[in-house]
Design a protein around this motif. Sequence first.
Motif, PDB file in Angstrom:
ATOM      1  N   GLU A 107       0.807  -1.131  -0.120  1.00 23.03           N
ATOM      2  CA  GLU A 107      -0.053   0.036   0.011  1.00 23.03           C
ATOM      3  C   GLU A 107       0.968   1.392   0.052  1.00 23.03           C
ATOM      4  N   PRO A 108       0.622   2.501  -0.833  1.00 26.23           N
ATOM      5  CA  PRO A 108      -0.403   2.326  -1.739  1.00 26.23           C
ATOM      6  C   PRO A 108      -0.283   1.811  -3.080  1.00 26.23           C
TER       7      PRO A 108
ATOM      8  N   HIS B 154       5.837   6.951   1.765  1.00 27.13           N
ATOM      9  CA  HIS B 154       4.334   6.417   1.309  1.00 27.13           C
ATOM     10  C   HIS B 154       3.518   6.032   2.480  1.00 27.13           C
TER      11      HIS B 154
ATOM     12  N   LEU C 167       1.837   9.013  -4.054  1.00 21.83           N
ATOM     13  CA  LEU C 167       1.161   8.157  -4.994  1.00 21.83           C
ATOM     14  C   LEU C 167       1.093   8.879  -6.433  1.00 21.83           C
ATOM     15  N   ASP C 168       0.512  10.059  -6.055  1.00 22.81           N
ATOM     16  CA  ASP C 168       0.415  11.003  -7.204  1.00 22.81           C
ATOM     17  C   ASP C 168       1.540  11.495  -7.953  1.00 22.81           C
TER      18      ASP C 168
ATOM     19  N   ARG D 117       2.661  10.217   3.661  1.00 23.45           N
ATOM     20  CA  ARG D 117       1.782  11.078   2.851  1.00 23.45           C
ATOM     21  C   ARG D 117       1.413  10.285   1.776  1.00 23.45           C
ATOM     22  N   PRO D 118       0.489   9.243   1.868  1.00 20.20           N
ATOM     23  CA  PRO D 118       0.296   8.142   0.775  1.00 20.20           C
ATOM     24  C   PRO D 118      -0.086   8.750  -0.577  1.00 20.20           C
ATOM     25  N   ARG D 119      -1.091   9.888  -0.246  1.00 15.28           N
ATOM     26  CA  ARG D 119      -1.912  10.420  -1.802  1.00 15.28           C
ATOM     27  C   ARG D 119      -0.868  11.138  -2.336  1.00 15.28           C
ATOM     28  N   ALA D 120       0.050  12.193  -1.621  1.00 13.38           N
ATOM     29  CA  ALA D 120       1.084  12.743  -2.317  1.00 13.38           C
ATOM     30  C   ALA D 120       2.023  12.274  -2.818  1.00 13.38           C
TER      31      ALA D 120
ATOM     32  N   THR E  26       2.629   8.273  -9.768  1.00 15.80           N
ATOM     33  CA  THR E  26       1.530   8.105 -11.178  1.00 15.80           C
ATOM     34  C   THR E  26       1.615   9.317 -12.094  1.00 15.80           C
TER      35      THR E  26
ATOM     36  N   ARG F 253      -2.866   0.433  -5.598  1.00 17.71           N
ATOM     37  CA  ARG F 253      -3.919   1.174  -6.316  1.00 17.71           C
ATOM     38  C   ARG F 253      -3.486   1.413  -7.762  1.00 17.71           C
TER      39      ARG F 253
END
Length: 308
Positions: free
Chosen positions: A46-47, A268, A276-277, A271-274, A280, A50
């Motif tokens: 994770e993450p 990760h 992963l953003d 700040r998983p969203r930042a 990606t 996704r």
Amino acid sequence: MFATSAVSVSAEPAVELFVARSTVPHERTLLVIHGGPDWDHTYLREPLDRLTGRHHVVLPDLRGCGRSTRGLADEQYTPAAAAGDLTALLDALAVEQADVLGFSYGGLIAQRLALAAPERVRSLVIASSSVLPVPANAFDGWGERTERRAAEAAVWSDPALAGADLTRAAAVASAPANVWRAEALPDYLDRMAAVHFSGEWLRPWRAGILPEPRPDDAAQRLAALGLPLLLLHGRQDMTFPAALAEEAAGLIPSARAVIIEGAGHMAHIDRPRAWLDALTGFLARPAVTRTGPEPGSGGTARSRRVPS
């Protein structure tokens, strides 16, 4: 979401890697190299889970780690051997070319893989690691780092601990140093509880025979390759200074650094969203064929800060 299997990557010595792979078919493969060593890949699921709809995500345990082959002679645990295993893994999975993400110690192995077999690497992500050597005085004056790492230092000096027990105890004790945000600690400790720790790489390290993982002249050699390179880092990383990622981005024309504020070594998790953003966005960029920097051109730092 992930199927697991044992994949043979070496006959002499006999080595099988335990590999988790996403089950959704995709033409793009993301090979993920965990850190430690003596950890396994699970703390990175994770993450990255996704991404399974957009990539064929491959997460192996390195030789001697997790549920891969253990019990090899000490001299068989080397960064070069680990990189060779990963090339053989791509062969076994019929993957001609992959995006490669190396995390922490895995980032050093990822550099070796790219330099040894650049034709197999579509792009390279060095996460919470470093292309450049860490200066001895890199963290001088950072009192909070000293405080957060005190418990880990005590574990390493405990004569009652050895092997996988020592690796696990050190990982748990280092949690306040590896995760910056206190609210992220419970998730991190849950992940540590699930890791299959080993002590295989610990033996040659303590014996002083473990080779240096960072390739010689890595920045210059990676610049010559011209591979798209993302240096993904937490600002509060207490293992590899974030400033080195920014410096490396200035030396490698095909590189960019993304520094995430309010994140430590385990960015990760902080700040998983930042995180992963940033990943990606980088992976979505079209591949660029390069033969290296133009003669006489200097590297220009390409760095951006992701606010907390």
